[in-house]
Design an enzyme around this catalytic site. Sequence first.
Site, mmCIF file in Angstrom:
data_model
loop_
_atom_site.group_PDB
_atom_site.id
_atom_site.type_symbol
_atom_site.label_atom_id
_atom_site.label_comp_id
_atom_site.label_asym_id
_atom_site.label_seq_id
_atom_site.Cartn_x
_atom_site.Cartn_y
_atom_site.Cartn_z
ATOM 1 N N ASN A 121 -5.267 65.192 28.955
ATOM 2 C CA ASN A 121 -5.414 64.623 30.245
ATOM 3 C C ASN A 121 -4.830 65.168 31.441
ATOM 4 O OD1 ASN A 121 -6.648 62.454 28.974
ATOM 5 N ND2 ASN A 121 -5.009 61.160 29.385
ATOM 6 N N GLU B 78 -0.766 59.556 26.515
ATOM 7 C CA GLU B 78 -0.246 59.468 27.558
ATOM 8 C C GLU B 78 1.033 58.869 27.047
ATOM 9 O OE1 GLU B 78 -1.446 58.977 31.682
ATOM 10 O OE2 GLU B 78 -3.499 60.726 31.013
#
Length: 461
Positions: free
Chosen positions: A295, A166
Site C-alpha cells: 500500500n 499493514e
Amino acid sequence: MRRSDLPDDFVIGTATASYQIEGATHEDGRGESIWDTFARVPGAIADGSTGDVADDHYHRSAEDVSLIGDLGFDAYRFSIAWPRIQPNGSGSPNRAGVDFYRRLAESLLQRGVTPWATLYHWDLPQALEDRGGWMHRDTAFRFADYAAHVADQLGDLVSDWITLNEPWCSSFLGYASGYHAPGSRVGSRAAHAAHHLLLGHGHALEALRATDSAARVGTTLNLSSVQPAGDSEGDADAARRIDGLSNRLFLDPVLRGAYPADVLDDLGETAWFAENATDDDLKRISAPIDFLGINYYSRHTVASGSAPAAGAPASAYPGSEHVRFVKTGAPVTQMGWEIHPDGMVDVLRQANALAPELPLYITENGAAYPDRVDADGGIDDPQRAEYLEAHLEAARDAVAEGLPLRGYFIWSLMDNWEWAWGYSRRFGIVHVDYETQKRTPKRSARWVADFLRDAVPAGRA
Ligand code: GBH
C-alpha cells in the site's frame, strides 16, 4: 496515459475494508471487534462517529458489486471481518457470516470480477484483545485457526488471499501511538505485536496452503519512501530509522527471514527478539509467498531534531522520537500526505531488491479530497483523477524498468469510515451520501471507467 501502456494481464482493481464499509455491526451473530470498542472512546474519532452503519454495504453488496462491474474493474479487494466468522475469536464458523462473503464472492465472479480477500484489515475480535490481543503470542495461533476456517468455507470461490493489511499500523498505531484500536501505548514493546502479527501471517499462510491447494497467498505492507531532509549525518540517521521502522522491520523478516538488527537496537528490543523470535518463527514468517502487496500513499522527508517536550503525545516511532517529519512544500492531499508518485517506484525497487522474482501488487493507492458539487449535481474531483493517473504512470514506469509489478488497486471504491477520521475524510471514486446511502460515481470514477475500457480518458480538468 492509456491502459494499453500497461501489460495486457496487468490487474486493475479497487479496494475496501470490512469495518469501513459494512455497518450491520450487531447483525447475524457478528461479535464485537476492537474498533467497535475504540470508536466509543471519547475523543478517539475526529467526528465522534462509529462504523455501526458506515456504507451499509452489508445490506447493499449487490448494488456495490454492480457498481464495481459497471466501472469495469478486473478485481475487487475486500476484507473479511473476523468477528463475523468467529464472534469470540475461536470455534466453529458462524454460518451467516460465511454466507455473506460467499454471496459477495459469487456475485463478483458472475460479473467477471476476481475476488481478492484480505483476512485481517484491523477488526480483531474484542474477546481476543481482552486476552492481550497482538501483544499476546497466542493470537497468532488463533489467527491461523480463523484462516483455516475461511479457506475451508471460501476456498472454492476465492483464490487470491492477503493475510494481513499493514501490520505496521496494527502494531505501531494500535499499541504505540494509540491512534488506532485498541488504543494502547506500550512504547517500543509495540514491536512485540509486530512479531506476533507476522507470526500469524506465517501460520495463516501454512493453513491456507494446507486447505486450499489453488490458493495464491500474499501479505500487504504499507511502505513509505523515506528521504533525509539534508545531507547531515543526523538527517541520514533519521532516514535510516524511519525507513527501518516503517519498511525494513516488516520487509526483512518476510523476504529475508531476519529482523534488521539496527532497528531492534533503535527500539531497545534486541534482547526480547533474541529470546522470542525463534528461528522456527522466522522460517514460518519467511516461507515463500506468491506475491507481496504494497500500500503506497506518500513519502516521508525526515531530519534529526531534538527530544520531544515532556507530555508530548506517544509516538508511532518509539525510540526515534527525536526525528522530525519535514514539510517539503510539495503538494499534499487533504490528509496532509505529500503527493510523490516516484516514491511508489522507490518502494517497489526496495522490495524487489530483497526478492527479485516475487510478483508485486500495489494493493492500495488513492487520495482524500473534499467534495465539490457541480451545478448539475455531479461530484467534481479533478485532483483525485490527477493523483490516480500520476500513480498509474508510475506503475507504467516501474513495469518499463523491469520491476515485476503485476497490478494496482485504487483505494477506495467508495467513500467510507476513515478510521480515526470517521466520516470526515473521503477516499472514494464513488461518493456516498451518508443520509440516504446513495452512491454517485464522481468524475474520477468516470475517468477510471474510461481508462479501464482503454478509451482515451475524458479530460480531467
Ligand atoms: C490505509 O492505511 C488503510 O489500509 C486503509 O484502511 C485506509 O482507509 C487508507 O489507508 C487511507 O488512510 O500520516 O504523514 O505519517 C494507510 C496508513 C498512511 C500509514 C500513510 C502511514 C504515513 C503518512 N498509512 N501514513 S503520515
